[in-house]
Design an enzyme around this catalytic site. Structure first.
Site, PDB file in Angstrom:
ATOM      1  N   LYS A 104       0.278   4.078  -0.252  1.00  0.00           N
ATOM      2  CA  LYS A 104      -0.623   5.487   0.444  1.00  0.00           C
ATOM      3  C   LYS A 104      -0.281   6.559  -0.763  1.00  0.00           C
ATOM      4  CE  LYS A 104      -0.211   3.325   4.786  1.00  0.00           C
ATOM      5  NZ  LYS A 104      -0.153   3.588   6.200  1.00  0.00           N
ATOM      6  N   SER A 160       2.902  -2.076  10.335  1.00  0.00           N
ATOM      7  CA  SER A 160       4.416  -2.089  10.540  1.00  0.00           C
ATOM      8  C   SER A 160       4.999  -3.417  10.209  1.00  0.00           C
ATOM      9  CB  SER A 160       4.699  -1.691  11.824  1.00  0.00           C
ATOM     10  OG  SER A 160       4.427  -0.343  12.225  1.00  0.00           O
ATOM     11  N   HIS A 171      -9.589   1.613   4.502  1.00  0.00           N
ATOM     12  CA  HIS A 171      -8.434   1.607   5.058  1.00  0.00           C
ATOM     13  C   HIS A 171      -8.689   2.709   6.352  1.00  0.00           C
ATOM     14  CE1 HIS A 171      -4.444   3.016   6.006  1.00  0.00           C
ATOM     15  NE2 HIS A 171      -3.997   1.770   5.668  1.00  0.00           N
ATOM     16  N   ASN A 220       1.007  -1.135   0.017  1.00  0.00           N
ATOM     17  CA  ASN A 220       0.214   0.018  -0.084  1.00  0.00           C
ATOM     18  C   ASN A 220       0.863   1.333   0.016  1.00  0.00           C
ATOM     19  OD1 ASN A 220      -1.755   2.138   0.641  1.00  0.00           O
ATOM     20  ND2 ASN A 220      -2.306   1.505   2.521  1.00  0.00           N
ATOM     21  N   GLY A 236       2.325   2.558  10.417  1.00  0.00           N
ATOM     22  CA  GLY A 236       3.146   3.332  10.448  1.00  0.00           C
ATOM     23  C   GLY A 236       3.839   3.888  11.730  1.00  0.00           C
ATOM     24  N   GLU A 256      -7.208   5.083   7.230  1.00  0.00           N
ATOM     25  CA  GLU A 256      -6.870   6.700   7.002  1.00  0.00           C
ATOM     26  C   GLU A 256      -8.072   7.097   6.305  1.00  0.00           C
ATOM     27  OE1 GLU A 256      -3.024   6.128   5.091  1.00  0.00           O
ATOM     28  OE2 GLU A 256      -2.173   5.515   7.126  1.00  0.00           O
ATOM     29  N   GLU A 286      -5.932  -4.250  10.231  1.00  0.00           N
ATOM     30  CA  GLU A 286      -4.744  -3.378  10.656  1.00  0.00           C
ATOM     31  C   GLU A 286      -5.268  -2.719  11.617  1.00  0.00           C
ATOM     32  OE1 GLU A 286      -2.659  -2.413   6.679  1.00  0.00           O
ATOM     33  OE2 GLU A 286      -4.274  -1.121   6.998  1.00  0.00           O
TER      34      GLU A 286
END
Ligand code: PGA
Length: 248
Positions: free
Chosen positions: A11, A211, A94, A9, A172, A96, A166
Site C-alpha cells: 500500500k 488480515s 483493489h 501489498n 486491515g 481501496e 479480498e
C-alpha cells in the site's frame, strides 16, 4: 496441483531506508521456501526493487496501472513503464482503489487488459463489503467484478491472470474470513473461471487477502481453492511475511 503464491501489498508505505531493510530481510530469509513470492510496492520504489531483488526468488510489481497507452495522462503510470522496471505483477481493482478512486468494474477490466498487453500478470482483486455480505450478495458482487474482466480479456487470457478474493470487511481490520467462508467464495470464482475457459481454470491461482497473518495463513491456504495470499499489514515485517511464505 497448483503451486502457491504469496504477494505483499505494501500500500502507501515505505521509504528507501525502510525498504532496503525489509527487502534484504526477505531475500536473506527466503532460502528453501517452496512458494513463489512477490512484493507490490509504490511506483517510486520499483527501481529500488529492481536493483535489490534482481536474481533473487522475490518478484516485484505495482499496485495500480493506467488503462491507457503512453500519452497525455498527467499523473498516470502505464503498463509498459512497469514492465520497463522489471515488474512481473500489477494489482488491479483493489477495494481501496474502487472505494477511494471510484474505479468501476469496467475500468478495472481495462487495466487488466493493459497489463496483459504489456506482458504483466494482473492480480485482479474482487470482494464484497460487510453490507453486501449481510444481504447475501457476496456471490453476485464478486461474480460481477470477475465477469467484467473475463468478458474484456477473453477466454485465451484466462490462464494469464491471478485472482485475489479480498472481503472488504477483512482488510486491515484483523477480522479474517474463516477458511470455510473463503473457500466457498474461491470455489465459486473457480467455477466462473471454468465457465469461461474449462482447460485454464484449474491452473489459475486464486489468492485470499484480508488480515492474513502468520497464525491463520496455514489453515486458509490448506483449503483446496486457496492458492496463496495477498498480504497487507503483515507484509511490512520481514519475519511475518516470511512466516506466511513458509506456511504456504
Ligand atoms: P491486510 O490487507 O492484510 O492488511 O488486511 C490486505 C490487502 O488489502 O491487500
Amino acid at each position: 496441483m497448483r503451486s502457491k503464491l504469496v504477494v505483499g501489498n505494501w500500500k502507501m508505505n515505505g521509504s528507501r531506508a525502510a525498504n532496503a531493510t525489509l527487502l534484504s530481510g526477505i531475500v536473506e530469509g527466503i532460502d528453501g521456501a517452496k512458494a513463489a513470492c512477490a512484493v507490490c510496492v509504490p511506483a517510486p520504489y520499483l527501481f529500488q526493487c529492481e536493483q535489490l531483488l534482481q536474481g533473487s526468488p522475490v518478484a516485484w510489481g505495482a499496485q495500480d496501472v493506467s488503462c491507457q497507452a503512453p500519452g497525455a495522462f498527467t499523473g498516470e503510470v502505464c503498463a509498459a513503464m512497469l514492465a520497463d522496471f522489471g515488474c512481473r505483477y500489477v494489482i488491479v481493482g483493489h477495494s481501496e482503489r474502487r472505494a477511494y478512486h471510484g474505479e468501476s468494474n469496467e475500468l478495472v477490466a481495462r487495466k487488466a487488459q493493459a497489463a496483459l498487453a504489456a506482458g504483466l500478470t494482473p492480480i485482479v482483486c474482487v470482494g464484497e463489503t460487510l453490507a453486501e455480505r449481510e444481504e447475501g450478495a457476496t456471490a453476485a458482487i464478486v461474480g460481477a467484478q470477475l465477469d467484467a474482466v473475463l468478458e474484456l480479456i477473453g477466454k485465451e487470457a484466462v490462464a494469464q491472470i491471478v485472482v485475489a478474493y479480498e472481503p472488504v470487511w477483512a482488510i486491515g481490520t484483523g477480522k479474517t474470513a474463516t477458511p470455510e467462508m473463503a473457500q466457498e467464495v474461491h470455489a465459486g470464482l473457480r467455477a466462473q473461471l471454468r465457465t469461461c475457459n474449462a482447460e485454464a481454470a484449474d491452473g489459475v491461482k486464486i489468492l485470499y487477502g484480508g488480515s492474513m497473518k502468520p497464525d491463520n495463513a496455514r489453515e486458509l491456504m490448506a483449503q483446496p481453492d486457496i492458492d496463496g495470499g495477498l498480504i497487507g499489514g503483515a507484509a511490512l515485517k520481514a519475519a511475518d511475511f516470511l512466516a506466511i511464505i513458509r506456511a504456504a
